[in-house]
Design an enzyme around this catalytic site. Structure first.
Site, PDB file in Angstrom:
ATOM      1  N   SER A 196      47.258  25.873 -16.489  1.00  0.00           N
ATOM      2  CA  SER A 196      47.373  26.763 -17.859  1.00  0.00           C
ATOM      3  C   SER A 196      48.459  28.116 -17.729  1.00  0.00           C
ATOM      4  CB  SER A 196      46.072  27.557 -17.979  1.00  0.00           C
ATOM      5  OG  SER A 196      45.856  28.415 -16.872  1.00  0.00           O
ATOM      6  N   ARG A 254      42.389  20.034  -8.481  1.00  0.00           N
ATOM      7  CA  ARG A 254      41.776  19.237  -9.469  1.00  0.00           C
ATOM      8  C   ARG A 254      42.897  18.060  -9.812  1.00  0.00           C
ATOM      9  NH1 ARG A 254      39.574  21.389 -15.175  1.00  0.00           N
ATOM     10  NH2 ARG A 254      38.151  22.471 -14.012  1.00  0.00           N
ATOM     11  N   GLU A 312      41.992  19.875 -18.257  1.00  0.00           N
ATOM     12  CA  GLU A 312      43.042  21.059 -18.001  1.00  0.00           C
ATOM     13  C   GLU A 312      43.424  20.786 -16.631  1.00  0.00           C
ATOM     14  OE1 GLU A 312      43.237  25.411 -16.616  1.00  0.00           O
ATOM     15  OE2 GLU A 312      41.699  25.106 -18.275  1.00  0.00           O
ATOM     16  N   ARG A 343      35.420  30.429  -7.164  1.00  0.00           N
ATOM     17  CA  ARG A 343      34.739  30.593  -8.237  1.00  0.00           C
ATOM     18  C   ARG A 343      33.201  30.361  -8.088  1.00  0.00           C
ATOM     19  NH1 ARG A 343      39.458  28.776 -12.578  1.00  0.00           N
ATOM     20  NH2 ARG A 343      41.312  30.074 -11.488  1.00  0.00           N
ATOM     21  N   ARG A 382      34.970  20.527 -11.103  1.00  0.00           N
ATOM     22  CA  ARG A 382      34.540  22.113 -11.254  1.00  0.00           C
ATOM     23  C   ARG A 382      33.832  22.196  -9.943  1.00  0.00           C
ATOM     24  NH1 ARG A 382      33.454  25.028 -15.935  1.00  0.00           N
ATOM     25  NH2 ARG A 382      33.531  22.846 -17.032  1.00  0.00           N
TER      26      ARG A 382
END
Length: 422
Positions: free
Chosen positions: A348, A385, A345, A258, A273
């Site tokens: 999800s 993460r 988070e 990403r 991140r």
């Protein structure tokens, strides 16, 4: 794409969805107008082609002056058909282009609003009270020889890292534990390609509002995936599935990439991140009427994994304005991060209804043998993460980290990861 029948027959639902997302609801009226033009042009072209066919039969039977007159009429009619087909093509292209940009219709139970307007559905576990000043995950990770950000930046730039020693083992342990759980729950394990064609990336909805997040290899016209949801969604593109025995469930293990566009200055410390990480992702094809129950099952399987790493977490119902383009509803599981005094988070799970499958041509046969559009869902089982939550929640006063019991078999039975200077 949303079902065109929903747009025509219940446009107020689509308008309400756009408002809930904070998007322009005027696009609905524009689409309805284009749809009317498209359907009218199709009818006009069909009528002219029918007339052309009948005229051809008359020409075949005619002779002399009558034939010459009919041929002249045929030439004029052919020009009209060509014009009508051009109008049909234009109207269809305009409709399709705008239709593909329209996000999925939000589930009526999803909260309205933006990023901060989620609803907390439940809390599990209690944040730990430390009798010492807790270290953050990077300090802990560097101390036990698990993370090397400095050399990651030297080799690849900002937001890259090396997982070293026990850090690599932690990640492999997490992902293997997730893969094992997925297989036990009946998922077919997959290691998919991480480069996909434009039509697959676009089909999953990632080339709209989120295209700035995606790495593109221009010379090859291929995209690096940000989640194995993308290749798994494309796995059955343009196919008719057999869902007679229930949902088709896949679990993809892949590296993910990403660009983190727009995140300048956010989470620059550590591995929260980053540009590259690994993940095990669940992906499901099912009948639309089964999608909501399947969504709850995916959430339950995510919580099973979180229980194994023994961290406090909460489940939130994500607000409409924070949903991805393809999602009608999304639940996030957020773990407590002690040094941030916040939930972040970890997983999800999204119900994408028929949005992705319609774009990718994934169908199944109903009880009458007629092709219908499938529903798709996705959900995270483990990702890099998670190491953040494990290190911070299980740290000890001396900088050691207790290994969650369920993970110990994946780390050679070790109960504690100790600083490397010992």
């Amino acid at each position: 794409m949303i079902d065109p029948r929903t747009l025509r027959e219940d446009p107020d639902v689509v308008r309400a969805s756009q408002r809930a997302r904070g998007e322009d609801e005027g696009v609905v009226d524009k689409l309805l107008s284009l749809d009317a033009q498209r359907r009218s042009s199709i009818a006009s072209a069909d009528k002219l082609r029918a007339e052309q066919k009948q005229l051809g039969k008359r020409i075949g039977k005619a002779g002399g002056d009558e034939r010459e007159a009919l041929l002249a009429e045929g030439k004029d009619l052919a020009a009209k058909v060509k014009t009508a087909e051009a109008e049909q093509s234009r109207a269809s292209d305009e409709f399709d282009e705008l239709h593909r940009l329209l996000p999925n219709v939000v589930h009526p139970a999803a909260p309205a609003g933006g990023e901060d307007d989620y609803t907390v559905l439940k809390h599990v576990g209690t944040p730990r009270e430390f009798d010492f000043t807790p270290r953050d995950h990077l300090e802990l990770g560097e101390g036990i020889g698990a993370i090397d950000m400095e050399r990651g930046a030297k080799v690849s730039g900002a937001r890259f890292y090396f997982l070293t020693g026990v850090g690599a083992q932690l990640q492999l342990g997490l992902l293997n534990m997730a893969a094992m759980q997925a297989a036990e729950r009946g998922f077919q394990l997959m290691i998919p390609p991480v480069l996909v064609r434009p039509e697959i990336m676009a089909g999953t909805g990632f080339l709209g509002a989120h295209s700035s997040e995606v790495y593109h290899l221009a010379d090859d016209d291929l995209y690096l995936v940000g989640t194995s949801e993308v290749p798994l969604a494309g796995y059955h593109s343009d196919e008719i599935l057999d869902l007679g025995k229930g949902a088709l469930r896949y679990a993809g293990w892949s590296s993910c990439f990403r660009r983190e566009a727009g995140s300048y200055g956010k989470d620059t410390r550590g591995i929260i991140r980053v540009h590259q990480f690994d993940k095990v992702e669940m992906f499901v094809f099912c009948k639309p009427e089964d999608a909501e129950d399947e969504h709850q099952r995916l959430l339950g399987w995510e919580e099973d994994m979180l229980t194994k790493i023994d961290v406090p977490y909460r489940v939130i119902d994500t607000a409409a304005g924070d949903l991805g383009t393809s999602a009608a509803r999304k639940f996030d599981c957020e773990a407590w991060i002690p040094t941030q005094q916040a939930y972040r988070e970890l997983t999800s799970t999204s119900n994408c209804t028929t949005y992705q499958a319609r774009r990718l041509g994934v169908r199944y046969r109903d009880e009458n043998g007629r092709p219908q559009t499938s529903a798709t869902l996705n959900g995270t089982l483990a990702t890099t993460r998670w190491i953040v939550a494990i290190l911070e929640n299980h740290q000890l006063a001396d900088g050691s980290v207790r290994v969650p019991e369920a993970m110990r078999p994946f780390l050679g039975g070790r109960e504690v990861l100790v600083p490397t200077d010992r």
